[in-house]
Write an enzyme that holds these catalytic residues in place. Structure first.
Site, PDB file in Angstrom:
ATOM      1  N   GLU A   3       3.148  71.686  42.287  1.00  0.00           N
ATOM      2  CA  GLU A   3       4.345  72.499  42.076  1.00  0.00           C
ATOM      3  C   GLU A   3       5.081  72.729  43.400  1.00  0.00           C
ATOM      4  O   GLU A   3       6.304  72.807  43.435  1.00  0.00           O
ATOM      5  CB  GLU A   3       4.003  73.832  41.401  1.00  0.00           C
ATOM      6  CG  GLU A   3       3.322  73.699  40.024  1.00  0.00           C
ATOM      7  CD  GLU A   3       4.053  72.809  39.022  1.00  0.00           C
ATOM      8  OE1 GLU A   3       5.280  72.639  39.149  1.00  0.00           O
ATOM      9  OE2 GLU A   3       3.391  72.261  38.109  1.00  0.00           O
ATOM     10  N   HIS A  52       7.388  69.893  43.934  1.00  0.00           N
ATOM     11  CA  HIS A  52       8.655  70.124  43.222  1.00  0.00           C
ATOM     12  C   HIS A  52       9.507  71.128  44.003  1.00  0.00           C
ATOM     13  O   HIS A  52      10.707  70.942  44.190  1.00  0.00           O
ATOM     14  CB  HIS A  52       8.380  70.718  41.836  1.00  0.00           C
ATOM     15  CG  HIS A  52       7.917  69.720  40.817  1.00  0.00           C
ATOM     16  ND1 HIS A  52       8.622  68.591  40.498  1.00  0.00           N
ATOM     17  CD2 HIS A  52       6.810  69.708  40.014  1.00  0.00           C
ATOM     18  CE1 HIS A  52       7.972  67.910  39.544  1.00  0.00           C
ATOM     19  NE2 HIS A  52       6.872  68.570  39.241  1.00  0.00           N
TER      20      HIS A  52
HETATM   21 ZN    ZN Z   1       5.472  68.023  37.864  1.00  0.00          ZN
END
Ligand code: ZN
Length: 500
Positions: free
Chosen positions: A265, A268
């Site tokens: 994450e 991202h």
């Molecule tokens: Zn992902």
């Protein structure tokens, strides 16, 4: 005001509303009390309606019409031309969707997600099935309203991976599977095995949280512009140029889940944080596609986070944090976190078998959408595919077709972007390694900044000025192929399993 400036102002205002949508969506999945669900659905439906009205406003169409032949469109990859081109693309798609369908979809997905949380907890697929039927029916209507090249799935895929076609994605995945299956089989027969029990010892949540946050910060996630919270199904959500929310979940008896989830994450999040803040809400300040977004998360999770060099740096801290792991060697730990083992849960799957989980979902959602697979038959079809591709099957639906949030959230056509992300990640990483002259040495010293800066320069700062296909060609001088991912997996796994 000149048409271009007016267009940008209106688009930025819509982005404000969308960031509020993201904020209440994040709250719904983290801290919202259960009884607030129905009203939250109303809030989200109402906001989605306003956003849709604004994106389909005739004024936008008029401005885009005025700008179609503007000198601003001359240099295709400039910020201005990108803004006009991408907003035109979005406008054309949006005006094809009836407002009632948009509102129905939002409402169905909010209720669907709430039903999914309960169904998963109670292992109760029948209570969830009516929501799946409703959602796929609405997505069929969406595909018909948008139009498509060869099959309705094309129209849905385009929402997540603009310009990609079902047939092309199916081919890339087939190429990958052809090389991956023999590798996974060879590993399954290898005599050398990792001691995976190292990872299921006692890992207290507090230690995992501290370690995960320190690792995310060390690789470059900026906690001044973001935060990390706990949820059932981890995600990353951006809600402003300086507000990026990561989520994870902790399992005290399975170390990799939270750490690699957090790195994923954070990958991202670093893409979001790397976009140009002054262009927030405009296409040159937005991500290219979910496949490219996923390439960032998979790179930090796997190509960086599961590398020996990363652990040469972090292993002393790991042993210091977790008393249960004091007797573990770096070699044994490194082998354990790179263990290849067919498993039931996608988000905990290893790098090598992960794509098989995606192929199952990619095939099933196409069959659900076309109607070839009735929703009530989904649990059985799921077990059959797992048996076929991974050689195992779940004993209950909670570990089967109820494990992912995507379908409950109307995200159909989303799954293949995970595999595209793996492929893009490996190809970008190979190029970065070449350009930066040996990333492993840098990682082993705890130096992750050169890679992050390379990604910012080559990918993040470009926003949507190039399509995914143009970007991979521009940065790596080749179109997307499965070869770099296979090379990476072989180079890592064959020595570990004594196959090289
Ligand atoms: Zn992902």
């Amino acid at each position: 005001m000149a048409p271009y400036e007016t267009l940008c102002r209106l688009t930025r205002e819509t982005a404000i509303l969308q960031s509020i949508e993201a904020l209440i969506g994040w709250d719904e999945r983290t801290y919202m009390p259960p009884a607030a669900g129905e009203y939250r659905a109303e809030q989200m439906t109402y906001l989605a309606g306003i956003v849709h009205q604004r994106r389909t406003d005739k004024r936008i169409g008029e401005l885009l019409g005025e700008l179609a032949t503007s000198p601003l469109t001359k240099d295709k990859h400039s910020d201005e031309a990108t803004t006009i081109r991408q907003l035109q693309r979005d406008y054309i798609k949006q005006i094809k969707l009836p407002q009632t369908l948009v509102e129905e979809l939002t409402r169905a997905s909010v209720l669907g997600q709430q039903a999914w949380v309960e169904a998963r907890k109670n292992n109760d697929f029948p209570s969830f099935a009516p929501h799946v039927k409703k959602l796929f029916e609405l997505k069929r209507q969406q595909a018909e309203a948008l139009g498509y090249k060869s099959c309705p799935y094309d129209a849905l895929l385009d929402d997540f991976e603009p310009d990609a076609l079902t047939a092309d994605v199916a081919k890339v995945l087939a190429d990958l599977r052809k090389d991956l299956v023999p590798l996974v089989q060879a590993i399954a027969q290898a005599k050398k095995r990792p001691d995976a029990s190292i990872l299921t010892r006692e890992y207290p949540t507090a230690g995992q949280e501290a370690f995960g946050k320190a690792a995310a910060a060390a690789v470059g996630f900026d906690f001044h512009r973001g935060r990390l919270d706990v949820t059932h199904h981890p995600f990353c959500s951006g809600m402003g140029p300086h507000d990026c929310r990561l989520t994870t979940r902790y399992d005290e008896h399975f170390f990799p889940s939270a750490l690699f989830g957090t790195l994923h994450e954070a990958g991202h999040g670093m893409y979001d944080q790397g976009l140009r803040p002054e262009l927030y809400g405009l296409p040159p300040g937005m991500y290219v596609s979910l496949g490219i977004h996923e390439s960032q998360s998979r790179m930090w999770e796997n190509l960086v986070g599961r590398s020996r060099a990363f652990w040469q740096h972090f292993f002393p801290k790991f042993r210091e944090t977790f008393s249960s792991a004091r007797d573990v060697s770096l070699d044994n730990f490194y082998f354990a976190i790179n263990s290849v083992q067919p498993s039931l849960i996608r988000v905990e799957a290893d790098e090598a078998t992960y794509n098989l989980h995606i192929i199952v979902r990619f095939e099933l959602e196409q069959a659900l959408l076309s109607g070839d697979l009735p929703v009530d038959d989904l649990p059985g079809a799921w077990r059959e595919k797992y048996q076929q591709y991974l050689g195992i099957e779940p004993t209950d639906d909670a570990d089967g077709c109820l494990q992912d949030v995507h379908w409950s959230a109307a995200l159909i056509g989303y799954f293949p972007t995970y595999s595209l992300g793996n492929l893009y990640a490996a190809q970008f990483f190979e190029q970065a390694d070449k350009d930066l002259g040996g990333l492993a040495t840098q990682f082993s010293c705890g130096d992750f900044a050169p890679l992050l800066q390379w990604l910012q320069r080559n990918i993040h700062h470009r926003g949507q000025c190039h399509t995914a296909a143009e970007l991979i060609q521009l940065v790596t001088h080749k179109p997307l192929t499965h070869a770099p991912l296979i090379r990476h997996l072989r180079a890592k796994l064959e020595p570990l399993y004594g196959l090289a």
